[in-house]
Scaffold this active site. Structure first.
Site, short mmCIF file in Angstrom:
data_model
loop_
_atom_site.label_atom_id
_atom_site.label_comp_id
_atom_site.label_asym_id
_atom_site.label_seq_id
_atom_site.Cartn_x
_atom_site.Cartn_y
_atom_site.Cartn_z
CB THR A 59 16.00 -2.15 -14.57
OG1 THR A 59 16.56 -1.09 -15.34
CG2 THR A 59 16.43 -3.49 -15.13
CE LYS A 63 12.94 1.53 -13.96
NZ LYS A 63 13.67 2.80 -13.85
CG ASN A 84 12.49 1.92 -8.65
OD1 ASN A 84 11.69 2.15 -7.74
ND2 ASN A 84 13.75 2.32 -8.61
CG ASP A 99 13.78 4.91 -10.97
OD1 ASP A 99 14.89 4.52 -10.56
OD2 ASP A 99 13.08 4.25 -11.76
N GLY A 120 12.28 10.51 -24.36
CA GLY A 120 11.72 9.20 -24.06
C GLY A 120 10.42 9.32 -23.29
N GLY A 122 8.95 6.38 -21.46
CA GLY A 122 8.74 5.12 -20.76
C GLY A 122 8.56 5.32 -19.26
CE1 TYR A 206 25.43 0.44 -14.01
CE2 TYR A 206 23.13 1.01 -14.37
CZ TYR A 206 24.11 0.06 -14.11
OH TYR A 206 23.76 -1.25 -13.99
#
Length: 261
Positions: A59, A63, A84, A99, A120, A122, A206
């Site tokens: 995570t 990654k 991942n 993912d 983002g 990443g 989450y």
């Protein structure tokens, strides 16, 4: 006994061990799944081998490091440029990205998406952009700085300074903003203007109501956190650990149960 773990920084919040260990128990597998707080990504491969792991999930923020240390990559990982899920087979490390398919399953309730903004740049955003592109969705990527945007040459990219707010069918926070703090993933004024004209909001985080989702909800957008994505990608990962020999419906049932514990 097989040994698995999730690597990240931070990692204390991760419920991946809860999901995997209940599934392992209910499927009568001889295995254990733990978590590893890794402060230096350069040590990922060494730590994996030192712990004698058979597989691992990766995570934030490692990654792309995981992508670099794997000997063999699946098509998703190759296209995305990040990994991942790592599985050890013999002396080789196989890298996967679950993912992308996990994300698509999680946003299935959001119908009619034609445009999307991903906040983002990443490893996670690469997976989400790849997934949305596979569905012929027009994608914009926005990031604080321009230096990482060069990795998204197939998409429309913006920094905060050259972005003109507009509405989208889907707005996604792929960053960790709001995970350990009360930060927004982009300047609040800009974000509010975007969300005002948008339909759906999705946050990969989450385990808490983030400022991003709170703002989206206050503007009456239909929204989701990353819980379903976490479950769906975890189901695929556990099956990869066992060479895709498990019943994914049974894994899903166990992990959904674990999520509510």
């Amino acid at each position: 006994m097989k040994k698995f773990a999730v690597f990240g920084d931070p990692i204390a919040h991760s419920i991946s061990p809860r999901l995997h260990n209940l599934a392992i128990k209910e499927l009568n597998l001889d295995a254990f799944y733990g978590r590893v707080w890794l402060k230096d990504g350069a040590l990922l491969k060494a730590k994996f081998n030192t712990l004698g792991l058979d597989g691992a999930n990766i995570t934030v923020p490692y990654k792309q490091v995981a992508f670099e240390i794997c000997d063999v990559l699946d098509s998703h990982a190759k296209n995305i440029g990040s990994v991942n899920t790592i599985v050890k087979k013999g002396d080789l490390l196989y890298g996967y990205n679950t993912d992308a398919p996990g994300f698509l399953k999680s946003i299935a309730p959001f119908e009619g998406i034609k445009t999307a903004l991903i906040i983002g740049a990443g490893g996670t955003s690469k997976a989400l952009a790849y997934a949305l592109k596979s569905q012929n969705i027009e994608i914009d990527i926005i990031n604080r700085s321009k230096n990482r945007l060069s990795e998204f040459s197939d998409f429309n990219t913006f920094s905060w300074d050259d972005f003109t707010p507009k509405g989208y069918d889907l707005v996604v926070n792929s960053t960790s903003a709001g995970l350990k703090d009360d930060e927004f993933p982009m300047p609040q004024v800009l974000l509010k203007e975007v969300l005002k004209g948008s339909k759906f909001a999705f946050d990969v985080i989450y385990n808490k109501p983030t400022p991003f989702l709170n703002l989206a909800n206050s503007l009456n957008l239909k929204s989701k956190n990353g819980a379903d994505m976490l479950i769906f990608q975890a189901v695929l990962a556990l099956n990869l650990f066992y060479n895709q020999s498990l019943d994914e419906d049974k894994i899903t049932s166990s992990m959904q149960k674990a999520m509510s514990l």
